[in-house]
Design a protein around this motif. Structure first.
Motif, PDB file in Angstrom:
ATOM      1  N   ASP A  80      -5.954   5.173 -25.900  1.00 30.37           N
ATOM      2  CA  ASP A  80      -6.429   3.829 -24.978  1.00 30.37           C
ATOM      3  C   ASP A  80      -6.257   4.212 -23.659  1.00 30.37           C
ATOM      4  OD1 ASP A  80      -7.651   2.335 -27.090  1.00 30.37           O
ATOM      5  OD2 ASP A  80      -5.675   1.506 -27.494  1.00 30.37           O
ATOM      6  N   ALA A  81      -6.590   3.419 -22.525  1.00 32.75           N
ATOM      7  CA  ALA A  81      -6.321   3.887 -21.128  1.00 32.75           C
ATOM      8  C   ALA A  81      -4.777   3.508 -20.809  1.00 32.75           C
ATOM      9  CB  ALA A  81      -7.081   2.855 -20.270  1.00 32.75           C
ATOM     10  N   ASN A  82      -4.067   2.963 -21.555  1.00 31.78           N
ATOM     11  CA  ASN A  82      -2.655   2.835 -21.356  1.00 31.78           C
ATOM     12  C   ASN A  82      -1.787   3.783 -21.750  1.00 31.78           C
ATOM     13  OD1 ASN A  82      -3.668   1.208 -23.820  1.00 31.78           O
ATOM     14  ND2 ASN A  82      -1.341   0.908 -24.189  1.00 31.78           N
ATOM     15  N   TYR A  83      -2.444   4.997 -22.092  1.00 33.70           N
ATOM     16  CA  TYR A  83      -1.682   6.205 -22.754  1.00 33.70           C
ATOM     17  C   TYR A  83      -2.253   7.358 -21.895  1.00 33.70           C
ATOM     18  CZ  TYR A  83      -0.708   3.876 -27.252  1.00 33.70           C
ATOM     19  OH  TYR A  83      -0.107   3.197 -28.281  1.00 33.70           O
ATOM     20  N   LYS A  84      -2.833   6.941 -20.669  1.00 36.05           N
ATOM     21  CA  LYS A  84      -3.364   8.235 -20.090  1.00 36.05           C
ATOM     22  C   LYS A  84      -2.910   8.049 -18.510  1.00 36.05           C
ATOM     23  CE  LYS A  84      -7.419   8.214 -22.996  1.00 36.05           C
ATOM     24  NZ  LYS A  84      -8.753   8.391 -23.043  1.00 36.05           N
ATOM     25  N   TRP A  85      -2.381   9.126 -17.912  1.00 35.82           N
ATOM     26  CA  TRP A  85      -1.530   9.132 -16.855  1.00 35.82           C
ATOM     27  C   TRP A  85      -2.098  10.271 -15.721  1.00 35.82           C
ATOM     28  CZ3 TRP A  85       1.708   5.194 -16.569  1.00 35.82           C
ATOM     29  CH2 TRP A  85       2.028   4.753 -17.695  1.00 35.82           C
ATOM     30  N   LYS A  86      -1.914  10.079 -14.488  1.00 34.87           N
ATOM     31  CA  LYS A  86      -2.467  10.907 -13.328  1.00 34.87           C
ATOM     32  C   LYS A  86      -1.219  11.116 -12.591  1.00 34.87           C
ATOM     33  CE  LYS A  86      -6.567  10.579 -11.451  1.00 34.87           C
ATOM     34  NZ  LYS A  86      -7.681  10.139 -10.610  1.00 34.87           N
ATOM     35  N   PHE A  87      -0.947  12.421 -12.270  1.00 37.29           N
ATOM     36  CA  PHE A  87       0.136  12.868 -11.558  1.00 37.29           C
ATOM     37  C   PHE A  87      -0.634  12.924 -10.111  1.00 37.29           C
ATOM     38  CE2 PHE A  87       1.799  13.353 -15.576  1.00 37.29           C
ATOM     39  CZ  PHE A  87       3.152  13.402 -15.386  1.00 37.29           C
ATOM     40  N   ILE A  88       0.011  12.375  -9.050  1.00 36.31           N
ATOM     41  CA  ILE A  88      -0.539  12.329  -7.949  1.00 36.31           C
ATOM     42  C   ILE A  88       0.297  12.860  -6.932  1.00 36.31           C
ATOM     43  CG2 ILE A  88      -1.405  10.891  -5.792  1.00 36.31           C
ATOM     44  CD1 ILE A  88      -2.171   8.828  -7.996  1.00 36.31           C
ATOM     45  N   ASP A  89      -0.045  13.795  -6.216  1.00 38.60           N
ATOM     46  CA  ASP A  89       0.852  14.689  -5.355  1.00 38.60           C
ATOM     47  C   ASP A  89       1.192  13.537  -4.131  1.00 38.60           C
ATOM     48  OD1 ASP A  89       0.762  16.620  -6.701  1.00 38.60           O
ATOM     49  OD2 ASP A  89      -0.488  18.070  -5.370  1.00 38.60           O
ATOM     50  N   VAL A  90       2.510  13.493  -3.948  1.00 41.17           N
ATOM     51  CA  VAL A  90       2.799  12.460  -2.937  1.00 41.17           C
ATOM     52  C   VAL A  90       3.773  13.221  -1.730  1.00 41.17           C
ATOM     53  CG1 VAL A  90       4.242  10.365  -2.229  1.00 41.17           C
ATOM     54  CG2 VAL A  90       2.728  10.578  -3.936  1.00 41.17           C
ATOM     55  N   GLU A  91       3.581  13.104  -0.417  1.00 41.66           N
ATOM     56  CA  GLU A  91       4.588  13.857   0.611  1.00 41.66           C
ATOM     57  C   GLU A  91       5.793  12.902   0.640  1.00 41.66           C
ATOM     58  OE1 GLU A  91       4.228  16.483   2.498  1.00 41.66           O
ATOM     59  OE2 GLU A  91       2.329  17.115   1.204  1.00 41.66           O
ATOM     60  N   ALA A  92       6.835  13.481   0.164  1.00 39.13           N
ATOM     61  CA  ALA A  92       8.262  12.457   0.246  1.00 39.13           C
ATOM     62  C   ALA A  92       9.336  13.108   1.068  1.00 39.13           C
ATOM     63  CB  ALA A  92       8.722  12.399  -1.266  1.00 39.13           C
ATOM     64  N   GLY A 133       0.973  -1.149  -0.004  1.00 36.78           N
ATOM     65  CA  GLY A 133       0.107  -0.044  -0.201  1.00 36.78           C
ATOM     66  C   GLY A 133       0.847   1.072  -0.032  1.00 36.78           C
ATOM     67  N   GLN A 134       2.108   1.157  -0.032  1.00 35.54           N
ATOM     68  CA  GLN A 134       3.133   2.393  -0.143  1.00 35.54           C
ATOM     69  C   GLN A 134       3.776   2.716  -1.657  1.00 35.54           C
ATOM     70  OE1 GLN A 134       3.319   4.377   2.776  1.00 35.54           O
ATOM     71  NE2 GLN A 134       1.847   3.107   3.484  1.00 35.54           N
ATOM     72  N   PHE A 135       4.021   3.639  -1.859  1.00 27.04           N
ATOM     73  CA  PHE A 135       4.815   4.102  -2.766  1.00 27.04           C
ATOM     74  C   PHE A 135       6.197   3.835  -2.461  1.00 27.04           C
ATOM     75  CE2 PHE A 135       1.308   6.905  -3.653  1.00 27.04           C
ATOM     76  CZ  PHE A 135       0.980   6.260  -5.084  1.00 27.04           C
ATOM     77  N   ARG A 136       7.177   3.244  -3.472  1.00 25.18           N
ATOM     78  CA  ARG A 136       8.614   2.998  -3.544  1.00 25.18           C
ATOM     79  C   ARG A 136       9.106   4.477  -3.991  1.00 25.18           C
ATOM     80  NH1 ARG A 136       8.779  -2.218  -7.085  1.00 25.18           N
ATOM     81  NH2 ARG A 136       6.423  -1.615  -7.162  1.00 25.18           N
ATOM     82  N   SER A 137      10.403   4.770  -3.384  1.00 25.13           N
ATOM     83  CA  SER A 137      11.103   5.891  -3.925  1.00 25.13           C
ATOM     84  C   SER A 137      11.441   5.844  -5.128  1.00 25.13           C
ATOM     85  CB  SER A 137      12.200   6.226  -2.901  1.00 25.13           C
ATOM     86  OG  SER A 137      13.183   4.973  -3.349  1.00 25.13           O
ATOM     87  N   SER A 138      11.541   4.638  -6.042  1.00 26.10           N
ATOM     88  CA  SER A 138      11.532   4.373  -7.318  1.00 26.10           C
ATOM     89  C   SER A 138      10.331   4.655  -8.267  1.00 26.10           C
ATOM     90  CB  SER A 138      12.100   2.968  -7.852  1.00 26.10           C
ATOM     91  OG  SER A 138      11.164   1.998  -7.390  1.00 26.10           O
ATOM     92  N   GLN A 139       9.184   5.038  -7.449  1.00 26.36           N
ATOM     93  CA  GLN A 139       8.260   5.339  -8.058  1.00 26.36           C
ATOM     94  C   GLN A 139       7.668   6.770  -8.097  1.00 26.36           C
ATOM     95  OE1 GLN A 139       5.668   2.515  -5.783  1.00 26.36           O
ATOM     96  NE2 GLN A 139       5.039   1.544  -7.781  1.00 26.36           N
ATOM     97  N   LEU A 140       8.656   7.431  -7.319  1.00 27.61           N
ATOM     98  CA  LEU A 140       8.340   8.986  -7.040  1.00 27.61           C
ATOM     99  C   LEU A 140       9.138   9.839  -8.122  1.00 27.61           C
ATOM    100  CD1 LEU A 140       8.210   8.927  -3.263  1.00 27.61           C
ATOM    101  CD2 LEU A 140       6.335   8.735  -4.940  1.00 27.61           C
ATOM    102  N   TRP A 141       8.383  10.833  -8.637  1.00 29.48           N
ATOM    103  CA  TRP A 141       9.267  11.812  -9.859  1.00 29.48           C
ATOM    104  C   TRP A 141       8.957  13.208  -9.450  1.00 29.48           C
ATOM    105  CZ3 TRP A 141      11.627   9.035 -13.303  1.00 29.48           C
ATOM    106  CH2 TRP A 141      11.324   7.664 -13.583  1.00 29.48           C
TER     107      TRP A 141
END
Length: 150
Positions: free
Chosen positions: A138-150, A34-42
């Motif tokens: 298609d759905a695989n071309y669409k991306w959402k940028f989610i703010d994450v406290e890091a 349920g947690q983001f990894r640092s390799s998933q944060l941009w």
């Protein structure tokens, strides 16, 4: 500020996939526990010289780059901070659109024919390769940028 970049397309078990620096590849992976990894944060680094952005990975510092033609996404070293140089032009992106759910399109600033895309067809597996490919709405071309406290 860091972002997790979520794809509208999901795994076969309906889990969300996030852009991940899996050097030397860019992949779509699920959260761990349920947690983001640092390799998933941009981090979005604005380039005032051309109006584009570069996306820098929190863990590695690598930038997402657009390959020539329809090919796997590239990861290149971050020269913006390390060498005080402008990034490789292939690492400057254009983020466009905004549907009602907040999903957007990520494409190269210099090559707007190729867009960030999950490889293959649904259902997608955890660890699926990410490409830059010709737009297909298609759905695989669409991306959402989610703010994450890091």
């Amino acid at each position: 500020m860091y972002y997790a970049i979520e794809c509208l397309a999901t795994t076969g078990s309906q889990e969300k996939l996030y852009v991940t620096d899996s050097y030397p590849e860019l992949t779509g992976t699920t959260k761990q526990g349920g947690q983001f990894r640092s390799s998933q944060l941009w981090q979005a680094l604005y380039n005032p010289n051309n109006g584009g952005v570069s996306l820098r990975n929190k863990e590695s510092g690598n930038l997402i780059a657009v390959p020539a033609g329809n090919n796997p996404a590239l990861l290149v070293p971050n020269t913006i901070e390390n060498q005080n140089k402008l990034p490789d032009p292939s690492a400057v992106l254009n983020i466009v659109g905004n549907d009602p759910e907040g999903y957007r399109i990520v494409r190269g600033l210099q090559d707007q024919d190729n867009n960030l895309d999950l490889a293959g067809n649904p259902p997608y597996a955890d660890g699926v390769r990410i490409l830059f490919w010709t737009w297909q709405n298609d759905a695989n071309y669409k991306w959402k940028f989610i703010d994450v406290e890091a």
